[in-house]
Motif scaffolding. Sequence first.
Motif, PDB file in Angstrom:
ATOM      1  N   SER A 105       2.814   6.928  11.281  1.00 50.99           N
ATOM      2  CA  SER A 105       4.040   7.508  10.726  1.00 50.99           C
ATOM      3  C   SER A 105       4.487   8.728  11.537  1.00 50.99           C
ATOM      4  O   SER A 105       5.675   8.970  11.697  1.00 50.99           O
ATOM      5  CB  SER A 105       3.844   7.890   9.269  1.00 50.99           C
ATOM      6  OG  SER A 105       3.539   6.732   8.514  1.00 50.99           O
TER       7      SER A 105
ATOM      8  N   LEU B 284       7.106   9.617   5.551  1.00 51.85           N
ATOM      9  CA  LEU B 284       6.015  10.459   5.058  1.00 51.85           C
ATOM     10  C   LEU B 284       4.833  10.482   6.030  1.00 51.85           C
ATOM     11  O   LEU B 284       4.337   9.445   6.440  1.00 51.85           O
ATOM     12  CB  LEU B 284       5.552   9.918   3.699  1.00 51.85           C
ATOM     13  CG  LEU B 284       4.306  10.578   3.098  1.00 51.85           C
ATOM     14  CD1 LEU B 284       4.626  11.967   2.602  1.00 51.85           C
ATOM     15  CD2 LEU B 284       3.756   9.725   1.973  1.00 51.85           C
TER      16      LEU B 284
ATOM     17  N   THR C  47       1.193   5.470   3.819  1.00 50.23           N
ATOM     18  CA  THR C  47       2.310   4.538   3.942  1.00 50.23           C
ATOM     19  C   THR C  47       1.949   3.189   3.331  1.00 50.23           C
ATOM     20  O   THR C  47       0.927   2.609   3.678  1.00 50.23           O
ATOM     21  CB  THR C  47       2.628   4.288   5.436  1.00 50.23           C
ATOM     22  OG1 THR C  47       2.819   5.549   6.067  1.00 50.23           O
ATOM     23  CG2 THR C  47       3.863   3.423   5.593  1.00 50.23           C
TER      24      THR C  47
ATOM     25  N   ASP D 205       7.250   0.988  10.919  1.00 50.23           N
ATOM     26  CA  ASP D 205       6.013   1.670  10.531  1.00 50.23           C
ATOM     27  C   ASP D 205       5.376   0.785   9.452  1.00 50.23           C
ATOM     28  O   ASP D 205       6.079   0.227   8.622  1.00 50.23           O
ATOM     29  CB  ASP D 205       6.384   3.043   9.944  1.00 50.23           C
ATOM     30  CG  ASP D 205       5.174   3.887   9.585  1.00 50.23           C
ATOM     31  OD1 ASP D 205       4.075   3.578  10.063  1.00 50.23           O
ATOM     32  OD2 ASP D 205       5.350   4.861   8.831  1.00 50.23           O
TER      33      ASP D 205
HETATM   34 MG    MG Z   1       1.714   6.158   7.550  1.00 52.15          MG
END
Ligand code: MG
Length: 413
Positions: free
Chosen positions: A210, A222, A230, A250
């Motif tokens: 991330s 985040l 995540t 992501d």
């Molecule tokens: Mg992450």
Amino acid sequence: MRAIVAAVQLPSVSDVEFDASLTELRQLAKTLGFEVVATFTQNRSGFDSAAYFGTGKREELRLLREQHSVGAILIDHEISPSQAFNLAEEVGGEVMDRTMVILEIFHRHASSRFARAQVEIARLGYMGPRLREAAKQAGPKDRARSGTGGRSGGESHGELDRRKIRDRIAELQTDLDAMILERKTQRSRRQERQGLARVALVGYTNAGKSTLMRALTGSEVLVANKLFATLDTTVRALQPETVPRVLVSDTVGFIKNLPHGLVASFKSTLDEALEASLLAHVVDASDPGFERQLAVTEEVLDEIGAKDVPRLLVFNKIDRGGDEAALRAKHPGCIVMSAKREGDVARLREAIVAFFQRELVETELFLPWSAQKLRGEIFESCQVLEERADGEGAFLRVRGDAAAVKRLRERLP
Ligand SMILES: [Mg+2]
Ligand SMILES: Nc1nc2c(ncn2[C@@H]2O[C@H](COP(=O)(O)OP(=O)(O)OP(=O)(O)O)[C@@H](O)[C@H]2O)c(=O)[nH]1
């Protein structure tokens, strides 16, 4: 809440492997907000079939728990419902196995409807057999109370709960299927509009995916120093924008012994990523267990059918440690970097762009004056290297994705 991390070490497991796994469980516990006050281990040729630890060790664990006023015992294996039940009876406190700890983290971190449905299915699948165990222990008195509260004659509490769980799973699965279909449609629309250049950031939890997503796309996803921060796939364009546009996703992180229920549930989240033409596999090079984490990630990728997607191996967090020369020697073509260094992020970006440019073709398009409305589209989907004009129209020397160029040609007169 205070917790003890506990495990049986089997003869087949090396000390290094065993310690790395316990360290990881302590991190998982911390992510859940536990304060780990002790680690408790036993060397044994197998798990005790009744209560995981041997008899003497169970007594030791009970005393340790009382001494530190511990509320939870976290076991670094997936144990059977009856082992968990018996151990909790004898030792006291709540017994959670590794699977339950991971499920609980996923449960707390799930924020979208999509992630929540996936986690709930996995949790219910895990709880089913455990409720059966609890019902079995509750014994015949449970059965005797049947016949009221909407239950049909002779159905016990346990049976009722099991039926409810089955119904709830089916209901959630129907919701989820609808969401998956909707996402697929959105995805194919997006791809038609924007070409096919997609890279997915994949890797072990906490590797820095991330963080790199933020650095590469300027998005505000985040980032957190906890495991499984995540859970949803996010897609953003690489910044500054390139031609063709490259989309970055992501994804949810991997971990050793990812509960099977979760692999199945999160497969649909990962599917989005798997449609990428390039996987940037992010590894935390500063973690002493990075080799194992790398191998686990490759195994899960194989398992979900991503074996043949091209890889770019990215060793991240080199600012915190790691042997750069050794990594380069062992993994030719890898990138060694720190997400904290702008220059390194730029190098990663270049490597990604270079990958997609290898897929590009260079050609000349003729754009007659009568078809000028296509001009904007050519500039959007291709890089224009050179332009000449004559009385009939413009000659554009372009470089672009083979499919995008083909589509343009079909529309030019
Ligand atoms: Mg992450
Ligand atoms: N020192 C250092 N820390 C980093 C680097 N990259 C990421 N981090 C830190 O590592 C932690 C985890 O980063 P994330 O980007 O959330 O990791 P992730 O791979 O997305 O993790 P999950 O979402 O849990 O799978 C955060 O505290 C980051 O600030 C780096 O290159 N160097």
